[in-house]
Design an enzyme around this catalytic site. Structure first.
Site, PDB file in Angstrom:
ATOM      1  N   CYS A 143      -1.551  -3.366  -2.151  1.00  0.00           N
ATOM      2  CA  CYS A 143      -0.313  -4.079  -3.138  1.00  0.00           C
ATOM      3  C   CYS A 143      -0.941  -3.001  -3.914  1.00  0.00           C
ATOM      4  O   CYS A 143       0.389  -3.109  -5.366  1.00  0.00           O
ATOM      5  CB  CYS A 143      -0.031  -5.408  -2.978  1.00  0.00           C
ATOM      6  N   HIS A 202      -1.680 -10.964  -5.951  1.00  0.00           N
ATOM      7  CA  HIS A 202       0.227  -9.705  -5.201  1.00  0.00           C
ATOM      8  C   HIS A 202       0.494  -8.991  -6.063  1.00  0.00           C
ATOM      9  O   HIS A 202       0.824  -9.653  -7.625  1.00  0.00           O
ATOM     10  CB  HIS A 202       0.721 -10.617  -3.867  1.00  0.00           C
TER      11      HIS A 202
END
Lengths: 1114, 374
Positions: free
Chosen positions: B34, B318
Site C-alpha cells: 500500500c 495502511h
C-alpha cells in the site's frame, strides 16, 4: 518402534502426576520420553544431537538433584533461593539462566505436569505472568508451573523457623530419600534407564522446588512474623546492590564531570554544524542541543571532539617583535584624566590579543607606558573605577589592576561561567562596577570589598612565604604571585560575592550605569533593555522595542534617559521615567555597536558595522557622518574635544569631535535627517545619496601591529605558515618562536603547497590565532610524541644517536629564564627546608645537565640548551597555563620570577623541565616483516618478525640487510621479536642538502646496493623519496669508500593508534654499484627498475594484507 | 481484477464530468504494497511529472534490449494506466513492485514500509537512472546528445569521465529535479562579528516536526526558527578566529515547483525504547504560502495530494492517498477508487485527543506551485 516398556514408563508418569487427560500426557510424554529413549542407539538423522543433549541434561539434573537432597548444606541453591526472595520475576529469570542447560528438561517436565496444575489455574496464571518478563520465559514458566503444581499437590508444610535456610527441611528425611532411591532402582530395572532417570529427576526437581517454594512461602511468613532480622538481611543485600549501582553511576558522573571546577574558561568545541541533507533522511532537523542557561563551569570533556584533556595545558603565545603595540582588534577604550597641573591623560586600550595597554597622551603623542597582561583570552571591556582598572575577558574572569602601576594584576574575580562581555562603572561612584556576560549573568561588584585582602592566610601562602618569597607581606596585592595564589580564594574563602542581577534569559552584550551608580541598564540577544537597581540587584523595568541584539547602551548622568544601539541598526532613546521609547533614529545602515554621548546628552556619536561614525543631534534628529573607517567600529571614547575610535584593526585613531560644541560640525553641512524606520536609512544609502564624511583622516593614530588571521601547521611540525591582516605570508619556526621567512604578499594556498614536505611527524602541538598571534598549545602526554635525531636538526656537534624530544626541548627553552631565576633563589642562603615535592632535582649549578630518557635504552646526552630552542628575549613569548591552584594565567617568560611551582605550572611541565622525566608512554614497537618481493631473486633474510622502536633510522635497516645478506650471517631462526641490530632508527627524509649521515661499517667491495623506499602514512602508500646515489656520494665523501649503498632517510614514526601501516622497501641490486634512482613512489616518476625486496611492517596484523595490495600497485 | 461495481459507481458519480482522457485505476495490493500504491497514485496524478516521464520515455527510447530499470517500469505502468480503454478499474503493478524489491532490499520483505522512504528512494533512483542514461548518451558519439557543441568535448574526455559541459561534479539537473527539488540555505550568524555564513542544501521534501493542534504554517515557521549556538556549543567563527555565540536557521532559498511536506508523525519514546505514532492534529491548508523563504514570499501553493497513514502505531498500518484531479478529490485505497468531498479533508488532520477512533492522519502533503503571486 517403541518397546512396550516405554509405555509402561509413562503409565507410571501418568499415575504419579495425577493426570486427568491421558491423551495429552501420552502425547507429550511420548514425545519427550520417546525422544530421550531413542538416544541409546546411534541415530543417523538430525534430532540426535538434541536427544543426546537432553539425555545428558537429564542426567546432570538428576545427579544435581540427588546431591542436593543428600547434602544438607544447600549453598548453591541457597543463593539462588535467597535471590528469589528479593525479586520473584528476577529470580525466575536468574534461575532459568543458571539452569539453562536444564531447559529441555524443564520443558519436558513442564509438559508432563502442565495438566496437573489445571486445578490451580489462577495461581498458575499469575505466576506465569509474573515470570513472563524473563527472556527464557518457557523455562521460568515451567518452574513456576512446577511450583504451582507442587503447591496444589501437596499440603503446605508447617512454618519453618529462621534457620531453615541453613538446614534442609526436615521433611526430606532419610525415609523419603530411601523411598526415592528404591523407586528409582525399580524404574531402572523395569522401565528402562532413561525413563527412570527422567522420572526420578523430575520427582527430585519437584521436591526441590517444593522445598524452595515452601521456603519462599515459609520465609515470607517469617518475614511477616519476625520481620526485623530476615528483612534486614534481604534489605542489606538489596542495599548493597543499590549502592554498587550508585557507585557505578557516580563513577560515570565523576568521569564525566570535569576536573577543575574553578570557573575556568568555558571553551566550547568546534562543532561542524553541517545540516543533514534533507532529502535523504526522514529526520531532517539538525540536532538542537539547547543547553540554554546551562552553567558551564569548565570545559566538558565528553561532548567535545578534541581529545580528552586530563592534564592542564601549557600554551605559549609568540608575541610580535614590537610588543609595544597591540596585534589584534581593540575591543574597548577608556580615558583616564589626570589632575590638570602636570599629569597627562591616559588611554587604556583593551584588545583581542588579551592585553590592555596604557598609553600616555602627551599633546599629539602616545606612548605605551604599561602593558597589563594576565587575561588569557580577548579583553572585552575595561572601565576605570577610581584608580582601579577593571577589565573583563572571554576567559570568564574580571580582573582588577592598579591603573597607574606597571601592569600587575591585583585581583582575579571568577564569578561568571561564560564569557564576560561588558562592564559598567559609575562615574561619580568609584566603588561600584557591574559585569555582564553570556548566559545572561549580570553581577554588581563592590570594588572595595572585592579587592580587600584575604582575612586568613591559607597554607599555600604560608609556604610561599617560608620558601623565601621575597618577603612580600601577605597584604601586598601588587605582587602577581599573591594574585595567583589568592585568586582561588575569591569566590570561596574570600567571603565576598557580588550581587547577581537575575532576570536575563539570554546573553548580555551591553551594560551602562548612571553617574551615581543608582541605575543599571543591560541589553542583549533578548532584544530587551532591562533596568535594575544596582544596590540590590532587583529588576525595575523592561523596555521593548528593538528587533535584534542590543550591542551598546548609554545612560545620561541622572539616569532618566537611556540610549541603546542595536544590531537592527537603530538607535533608540528611552525615557526611563515614562518607561517608553521616545525616539528612534535610523542613522546607520548596519548594526550599531558603539555609542558615546556628549556630557550634556544632547548629541550622540555612534559607530558600528557599517564602518561609519555618525554624530546625531537627539532633539533635531540631524545626523552627520564624521568619518568612515576601514573596519567595523567596536568602541569609542571621548577625550577633551576629540574622540578615540577602536576597531577590529589593532590601531586606534583619534578624530576631532567638537564634543563641547557639536553644533559646529553641523554647520559644515552635509547632514541629513534621521528617519525613524530602519529601511528609510538603508533605502537612502541605496539610492546613492550616501553622506560624505566630514573628516577623511584622523588627527592621530596609535598604530598597532598586524594580526595573524590564518595559519597552517606544516608537516615537519616545527614550521607554521601564517597570513596576517595585510596579506603577508610568513613562515614561523615555533621551536624558536620567530619568523624565519617573510614571503610578502603571496597566495597563502600556493605557498602552502610549495612548502609541502613528505614527512610525517606526530602532532605534538596545536595552534590557533584567536589572540591575533600564534598560540601554541601543548597537551600532555601527546606533546611528547615527537622525537627527532639531533643530527637532523643540524645541531653542531651532536652525536649520531642522540634523539631529541621536541616538546621537552621547547619547554626547557620556554622555562629557561624561570629555571635561572629559580636557581638564583635556591642559591640564596635563606634557610629553606624544602618540603615541596618538586625539589628533588638538579643541583643549582648544573642546570644544563638533564637526563634524556629515550625509548630504546639509556642514551643520555649532556646537551645544554640547544640552539633551536632558544626563545627570543627581545620579544619573549608569553606562557598561558594553569597549575593546580587558581585559574589560567599569562605571563611573559621573562617575567617569571622562579617562584612558580606546581600550583602555577602543570606538574608535567615541571617534571619534564627539572627532572627530565617524560610521561610514561607505551613502548610502541612496530613489528614488521622482511620479505623478498615478488620477482626478486633475493633470498629470504629473516623468517620472523622484526621490531623497531618509535623512530627508526633507515641506515640501520640497510646495515641489517647487508649484514644478513652480504656477510652471510646465518639466521638463527629469528626470534619473533628480534630487534634490529644496532638499535635501528629511522629519521626523516630531508632534502638532500641536509646531508646524509650514516654510521656504516666499512664494507667489502661489491656489495649489493640497497635502496630503501618507505611509505609513510597508513592508507596511502608510496610517500617516500630517496636520495639519488650520486647525490648521496656527493654529499658525504665517506660514501665513496665503496659502500655502494643508497641511503634513504625517511621518517617513520609510529603512531599510537593501530591503523598505522608502514611498509619499507628494500631494493637490492646486483653487486654493481649503479646509481639506482627509484624515484619518488608517491610522485609516480617511473617504475622501479630493479627487483626489490619488500619489508613490510604493520602495527596490527590486519594491515599486513593491505600492504600486499599496496605493494603490488607499485 | 475488474471491480465492476465500484468502477461504474465512480463513473456514475462523475457522470459527464469525467475528464477526458483521464483514467482512474486502482492498484492491486500484493500484501504490503500500500505504501507503494499510494505514492504511485500521487505521482501519476502529478500532471507535470507524468507528462515529463512519458515524454522522456518517448524521446529517449534506447533501442534494443535496454536494461529494465525503475524508470522503464514506472513509465510502463503509467503508460499502461493512461492507455486503458476503460475509464476505471484496477491494475496490477506487478512488474514495478518486483523491480522495486529487486532494487532495494529494504522493500524486499513483507514488512510494512514507510511511504516517505519509498518516495525518497523512488525519486533518487529516477535521478540516478536519468544521470546514467544521460552520461551514456553523451559518451557514445553516435547517440544524440543534448548539445552538439559539447558533444565533442565529451567524446574527447572519454566515457569514464562524468563531466557535463566540462564541469566536474556538477549535479545533473533532470526534470525530476525541476519538479521536486528546492534549495535550503543554512545561515549561521556569529553574534560578535555578525557575519553570516550561508550554506546551501538541496532537498526533495521537507520533513517537519509537528505539535499538537498546529498548522502547516506554524510547523514551517518552526522549521526555520533560530537556533542559538552558545555555552558549550559555541560556533567557531572564521572571522573572529575564535568560538563565539551564534544564531543558526534554515530558510528556503528556492522553493520547488512541487513542494512535498513530510510530517514527522513519529517520536521515539525513551522509556519504551521504540517509536510511537503521533496522531497530532496538524491542519493543512488547501492553499499555502511559504513565509520562510529567503526572498519575499510570493510563491503560492495549492494542495493536490495527500498520502494518509491509517493506523495507531508507527510500524503497522495502511496507506491511502487522496488526490485532486480536475478539481475533484479522489480517494485511492489500493483497488478502490472513490470520490470524496473536499470538505471531508479535515478528517485527515489528525486528532486532538490521545486515543481516538480516527486513525487516519495526513502524512505526506503534496503542494503544487501556482506560480508567483503579485
Amino acid at each position: 518402534m517403541r518397546p512396550r516398556s516405554w509405555k509402561r514408563g509413562h503409565g507410571f508418569l501418568c499415575f504419579g502426576a495425577g493426570v486427568t487427560e491421558e491423551d495429552e500426557v501420552e502425547e507429550s510424554s511420548r514425545g519427550s520420553v520417546g525422544s530421550s529413549g531413542r538416544g541409546e542407539e546411534a541415530l543417523p538423522d538430525g534430532p540426535r544431537p538434541r536427544r543426546w543433549r537432553l539425555q545428558s541434561r537429564i542426567l546432570a539434573k538428576f545427579f544435581r538433584s540427588v546431591s542436593f537432597l543428600t547434602c544438607p548444606n544447600r549453598n548453591g541453591k541457597e543463593t539462588k533461593d535467597s535471590s528469589r526472595l528479593s525479586d520473584s520475576s528476577k529470580t525466575a529469570s536468574e534461575s532459568s539462566t543458571k539452569s539453562r542447560d536444564g531447559d529441555d528438561n524443564h520443558g519436558s517436565a513442564a509438559a508432563v505436569f502442565s495438566c496437573a496444575s489445571s486445578s490451580s489455574s489462577p495461581f498458575f496464571s499469575s505466576s506465569s505472568s509474573s515470570s513472563s518478563s524473563s527472556s527464557s520465559s518457557a523455562s521460568s514458566a515451567s518452574i513456576s508451573r512446577l511450583s504451582s503444581a507442587v503447591t496444589s499437590g501437596f499440603p503446605d508444610p508447617p512454618v519453618q523457623k529462621e534457620h531453615q535456610k541453613r538446614s534442609p527441611p526436615t521433611l526430606c528425611s532419610s525415609a523419603t530419600r530411601a523411598f526415592l532411591l528404591v523407586t528409582g532402582l525399580a524404574m531402572t530395572v523395569f522401565c528402562g534407564r532413561l525413563s527412570a532417570i527422567m522420572w526420578t529427576s523430575s520427582w527430585l526437581c519437584l521436591i526441590a522446588r517444593r522445598f524452595s517454594k515452601r521456603e519462599t512461602t515459609a520465609v515470607k511468613e517469617i518475614i511477616e512474623a519476625a520481620p526485623a532480622e530476615v528483612v534486614l538481611k534481604v534489605a542489606a543485600a538489596k542495599l548493597r546492590r543499590e549502592r554498587a549501582e550508585e557507585r557505578e553511576q557516580k563513577k560515570k558522573v565523576l568521569f564525566l564531570r570535569p576536573r577543575s571546577l574553578d570557573g575556568r574558561a568555558a571553551v566550547g568545541r568546534r562543532r561542524d554544524r553541517s545540516v543533514h541533507p534533507v532529502h535523504l533522511l526522514p529526520q531532517v532537523q539538525p540536532v538542537t542541543s539547547k543547553l540554554g542557561m546551562h552553567r558551564v563551569t569548565s570545559s566538558n570533556n565528553t561532548s567535545g571532539s578534541t581529545r580528552h584533556r586530563k592534564e592542564k595545558r601549557l600554551t605559549y603565545v609568540l608575541n610580535d617583535v614590537d610588543d609595544k603595540r597591540h596585534c589584534a582588534g581593540i575591543n574597548c577604550l577608556s580615558v583616564l584624566k589626570s589632575a590638570p597641573p602636570n599629569g597627562c591623560d591616559y588611554l587604556f586600550t583593551g584588545s583581542r590579543d588579551g592585553t590592555i595597554k596604557r598609553w600616555a597622551l602627551n599633546n599629539n603623542e602616545a606612548s605605551c607606558s604599561a602593558t597589563f597582561e594576565s587575561h588569557v583570552d580577548w579583553v572585552n571591556d575595561a572601565v576605570l573605577a577610581g584608580n582601579t582598572l577593571v577589565s573583563c575577558s572571554s576567559d570568564t574572569t574580571v580582573k582588577t589592576w592598579n591603573s597607574l602601576s606597571d601592569g600587575a594584576c591585583t585581583r582575579t574575580l571568577r564569578q561568571h561561567s561564560d564569557y564576560v562581555t561588558c562592564l559598567a562603572a559609575a562615574e561619580k561612584n568609584s566603588n561600584i562596577v557591574a559585569s555582564g556576560g553570556l548566559g545572561g549573568e549580570v553581577f554588581i561588584w563592590d570594588v572595595d570589598a572585592a579587592l580587600s585582602p584575604v582575612a586568613k592566610p591559607v597554607d599555600t601562602t604560608e609556604d610561599k612565604i617560608s620558601n623565601g618569597d621575597d618577603g612580600h607581606p601577605l597584604s601586598s596585592l601588587c605582587c602577581s604571585n599573591a594574585d595567583n595564589n589568592m585568586s582561588i580564594h575569591n569566590s570561596q574563602s574570600h567571603g565576598y560575592s557580588p550581587i547577581p542581577a537575575k532576570g536575563h534569559k539570554e546573553s548580555v552584550y551591553a551594560l551602562a550605569m548612571n553617574d551615581s551608580g543608582t541605575l543599571l541598564v543591560s541589553g542583549g540577544t533578548e532584544k530587551v533593555v532591562r533596568v535594575w537597581d544596582p544596590r540590590t540587584g532587583s529588576k525595575k523595568m523592561k523596555l521593548k522595542g528593538h528587533a535584534d541584539n542590543i550591542r551598546a547602551l548609554l545612560l545620561d548622568s541622572t539616569g532618566r534617559l537611556c540610549l541603546s544601539g542595536s544590531s537592527d541598526s537603530m538607535i533608540r532613546l528611552w525615557d526611563l521615567g515614562q518607561q517608553r521609547c521616545v525616539h528612534c533614529y535610523a542613522v546607520h545602515t548596519d548594526s550599531v555597536w558603539a555609542l558615546a554621548s556628549t556630557p550634556t546628552f544632547t548629541h550622540v556619536y555612534s559607530g558600528g558595522k557599517d564602518l561609519s561614525l555618525y554624530l546625531t543631534d537627539l532633539s533635531t534628529r540631524e545626523s552627520i557622518l564624521l568619518c568612515t573607517k576601514e573596519d567595523p567600529i567596536l568602541q569609542m571614547a571621548l577625550q577633551d574635544d576629540s574622540i578615540w575610535i577602536a576597531t577590529t584593526n589593532s590601531s586606534v585613531d583619534r578624530f576631532p569631535a567638537e564634543v563641547h560644541n557639536p553644533q559646529k560640525i553641523f554647520q559644515r553641512g552635509g547632514s541629513f535627517l534621521a528617519g525613524n524606520l530602519s529601511f528609510t536609512r538603508a533605502r537612502a544609502s541605496l539610492e546613492g545619496s550616501a553622506p560624505v564624511p566630514v573628516y577623511n583622516k584622523p588627527y592621530f593614530t596609535i598604530p598597532g601591529n598586524l594580526g595573524i588571521v590564518q595559519h597552517e601547521i606544516l608537516n615537519n611540525r616545527r614550521y607554521v605558515l601564517t597570513k596576517d591582516t595585510a596579506g603577508s605570508v610568513k613562515l614561523w619556526e615555533i621551536t624558536k618562536g620567530v619568523v624565519i621567512e617573510d614571503h610578502g604578499k603571496v597566495s597563502f594556498e600556493k605557498k602552502k603547497e610549495e612548502l609541502f614536505e613528505m614527512v610525517s611527524i606526530p602532532a605534538w602541538f596545536t595552534a590557533d590565532t584567536r589572540l591575533g598571534c600564534l598560540s601554541i598549545h601543548l597537551d600532555s602526554p601527546q606533546c611528547f610524541s615527537a622525537e627527532l635525531y639531533a643530527v637532523d636538526m643540524n645541531i653542531p656537534g651532536a652525536q649520531d644517536d642522540v634523539k631529541i624530544n621536541l616538546a621537552q626541548e621547547t619547554l626547557r627553552g620556554l622555562l629557561a629564564h624561570w629555571m635561572t631565576k629559580r636557581s638564583q633563589r635556591k642559591g640564596s642562603p635563606i634557610s629553606s627546608n624544602d618540603d615541596v615535592a618538586t625539589e628533588k632535582d638538579v643541583s643549582i649549578r648544573n642546570l644544563s645537565h638533564s637526563k634524556l630518557e629515550v625509548d630504546d635504552g639509556a642514551e643520555s646526552s649532556k646537551s645544554g640548551m640547544l640552539p633551536s630552542f632558544e626563545f627570543s628575549t627581545v620579544s619573549p613569548p608569553s606562557i598561558i597555563t594553569e597549575g593546580s591552584h587558581g585559574g589560567p594565567w599569562r605571563k611573559k617568560i621573562t617575567d617569571l620570577d622562579g617562584t612558580e611551582d606546581e600550583k602555577d605550572l602543570p606538574w608535567w611541565c615541571i617534571n619534564c623541565v627539572l627532572n627530565g622525566q617524560l610521561p610514561q608512554r607505551e613502548n610502541t614497537k612496530c613489528s614488521f616483516f622482511l620479505l623478498p618481493c615478488e620477482g626478486s631473486t633475493v633470498p629470504v633474510i629473516t623468517q620472523g618478525k622484526l621490531s623497531a622502536p618509535r623512530i627508526l633510522r633507515m641506515n640501520k635497516v640497510i646495515n641489517y640487510v647487508m649484514e644478513k645478506m652480504v656477510l652471510d650471517k646465518p639466521l638463527d631462526g629469528g626470534s619473533s621479536d628480534a630487534t634490529i641490530v644496532l638499535g635501528v632508527s629511522m629519521t626523516k627524509t630531508q632534502v638532500p642538502s641536509s646531508g646524509v649521515k650514516q654510521s656504516m661499517k666499512s664494507w667489502p667491495k661489491l656489495m649489493p646496493s640497497i635502496d630503501i623506499l618507505c611509505p609513510i602514512s597508513g592508507n596511502e602508500f608510496g610517500y617516500c623519496s630517496n636520495i639519488h646515489m650520486e647525490e648521496a656520494r656527493r654529499l658525504d665523501p665517506q660514501l665513496q669508500s665503496g659502500a655502494d649503498s643508497m641511503m634513504t632517510q625517511l621518517i617513520m614514526t609510529m603512531v599510537e593508534n593501530d591503523s598505522y601501516l608502514l611498509a619499507i622497501f628494500v631494493s637490492v641490486t646486483s653487486a654493481l654499484p649503479t646509481a639506482t634512482n627509484m624515484g619518488c613512489l608517491g610522485m609516480g616518476r617511473g617504475p622501479l627498475p630493479l627487483p626489490i625486496m619488500r619489508m613490510t611492517a604493520s602495527m596490527s596484523g590486519r594491515s599486513f594484507a593491505r600492504s600486499c595490495t599496496h605493494n603490488r600497485a607499485i | 481484477m475488474v471491480m465492476g461495481a465500484t468502477g461504474s459507481k465512480l463513473e456514475k458519480a462523475l457522470g459527464e464530468q469525467f475528464p477526458e482522457g483521464e483514467r482512474y485505476f486502482g492498484l492491486e495490493n500484493f500484501g504490503n504494497t500500500c505504501y507503494c500504491n499510494s505514492v504511485l497514485q500521487v505521482l501519476y496524478f502529478c500532471i507535470p511529472f507524468r507528462e515529463q516521464l512519458l515524454d522522456y520515455y518517448e524521446n529517449n527510447k534506447i533501442v534494443g534490449d535496454a536494461e529494465e530499470n525503475l524508470l522503464t517500469c514506472l513509465t510502463d505502468l503509467f503508460s499502461q494506466i493512461s492507455s486503458q480503454k476503460k475509464k476505471t478499474g484496477v491494475i496490477s503493478p506487478r512488474r514495478f513492485v518486483q523491480r522495486v524489491k529487486k532494487q532495494n532490499e529494504l522493500f524486499r520483505s513483507y514488512m510494512h514500509q514507510d511511504a516517505h522512504e519509498f518516495l525518497n528512494f523512488l525519486l533518487n533512483e529516477l535521478v540516478d537512472i536519468l544521470e546514467r542514461e544521460s552520461n551514456a548518451a553523451n559518451a557514445s558519439p553516435e547517440a544524440s546528445s543534448s548539445s552538439s557543441s559539447s558533444s565533442s568535448e565529451k567524446v574527447a574526455n572519454g566515457p569514464s569521465n562524468p563531466t557535463v559541459n566540462g564541469l566536474r561534479k556538477d549535479p545533473f539537473v533532470t526534470w525530476v529535479h525541476d519538479s521536486f527539488q528546492g534549495i535550503l540555505t543554512n545561515e549561521t550568524r556569529c553574534l560578535r562579528c555578525e557575519t553570516v555564513t550561508a550554506r546551501d542544501e538541496t532537498f526533495f521534501d521537507l520533513s517537519l516536526d509537528i505539535e499538537q493542534n498546529s498548522s502547516i504554517t506554524s510547523c514551517l515557521k518552526n522549521f526555520s526558527s533560530t537556533e542559538t549556538l552558545n555555552a558549550e556549543d559555541k560556533f567557531f567563527c572564521d572571522k573572529c578566529c575564535s568560538l563565539q555565540e551564534a544564531q543558526k536557521r534554515m530558510k528556503i532559498k528556492k522553493p520547488p515547483s512541487i513542494l512535498v511536506i513530510h510530517l514527522k508523525r513519529f517520536k521515539y519514546i525513551e522509556h519504551l525504547g521504540r517509536n510511537k505514532k503521533l496522531s497530532y492534529r496538524v491542519v493543512f491548508p488547501m492553499e499555502l504560502k511559504l513565509m520562510n523563504t529567503v526572498e519575499d514570499p510570493d510563491t503560492e501553493y495549492s494542495l493536490f495530494a495527500v498520502v494518509v497513514h491509517i493506523g495507531t502505531g508507527p510500524n503497522h498500518g495502511h496507506y491511502v492517498s487522496l488526490v485532486k484531479s480536475h478539481n475533484h478529490w479522489l480517494y485511492f485505497d489500493d483497488e478502490t477508487v472513490e470520490m470524496i468531498d473536499e470538505s471531508t479533508m479535515h478528517k485527515y488532520f489528525g486528532s486532538s485527543q490521545e486515543y481516538s477512533s480516527n486513525t487516519e492522519h495526513g502524512y505526506i502533503l503534496f503542494y503544487e506551485s501556482l506560480g508567483k503571486s503579485s
